[in-house]
Design a protein around this motif. Sequence first.
Motif: not given
Length: 345
Positions: A135-137, A171-178, A200-202, A204-213
């Motif tokens: 999780s580098a910055v 991460n996007r797929q994880a959000g979509a799975d949620a 970027s990781s989190t 992407e999770r939110a992005e995948g979640f919203i896109r799937q919904l």
Amino acid sequence: MTAKAAKPLTDSVSLATVAQETGVSVATVSRIVNGKNGRASADTVARVEEAIARLGYRPNPVGRALKRRASRVVAMLAPNLDNPAMAAIAVSTEAALRDAGYVMILCDTHDRADLQDDYLQAMRDQFVAGYVMVSAVASAGLADVLARGDPVVFVARRNPLGGGAYVGIDNRQAGADAADHLLAQGIRRPAVLMATQNASSTAERAEGFIRQLVAHGVPEAEIRQASAPGLSHIEIGYAAAKSLEESFGWPDGALCVSDMIAYGAYRRATEAGIAIPERCALVGIDGNAINFWIAPWLTSIRIPYESFGRHIVAQLASAWGGSATVDINVAHEPLPGAAATILRA
């Protein structure tokens, strides 16, 4: 014989300087410096050692380590080691490096660029063989590491400056799975809780979640989003949940982009008299081992951090050997009702 006058110590004194001063070859000086005196006479050894002391020659440990690959130390820089996910990655990596004959140094950057740079310089001074950046910055020191071509692997969060070897999940797929899981539970008023300074990781999770919904017919305007500033995900989860409560009321289900954010949201829900998961189903991403003990109310996408270590070592080995590296996406465990997309493990 009159002794030669001592010369001032300088950083420019090299093996060649000592060789020229004593009238022997660079190879002979190198062997004596490394303690291999068998092929040199006692007089030659004495002359070389006297010249080394007089000229102030110091072996270059960086060059020696690179030439002989003598460094067996790898530095891991990770933020917020009180987060069970960070600790799990560290445990897995340390074990894999130890099995490969390396020692790991662990540094907590607290997600701060200045601390990250301090540790990068300190580890360079220790002549480490490579860096594992969890999780580098973005930072000036990181840019220098990349410009030098030092062996580095980015974990969990992709290189904020672009490129580089990566080990993590999709991460996007994880959000979509949620999203699929919540929809399968009949939840129609979903929300997502995240940090204001979304990595970027989190993100992407939110992005995948919203896109799937949205793909399943949920209007994007009805997907509530709440965030809070800070570095502690527990505190972020608490504040984001409170903000959501005050702005929109409690949803019937929500994605928390990390388990720690879910812990904070649960604390606020308890204070507000909201039953979890009966009134609001929370889905986290991490699958922390302690969930079984402290968070039986949480459904979480489990990331197999225990397998990260061997992938990280493989990426380092590729870098040490001069081979091109490719991203390694480790398969997360899908939830009931979610598409079982399996990535390369």
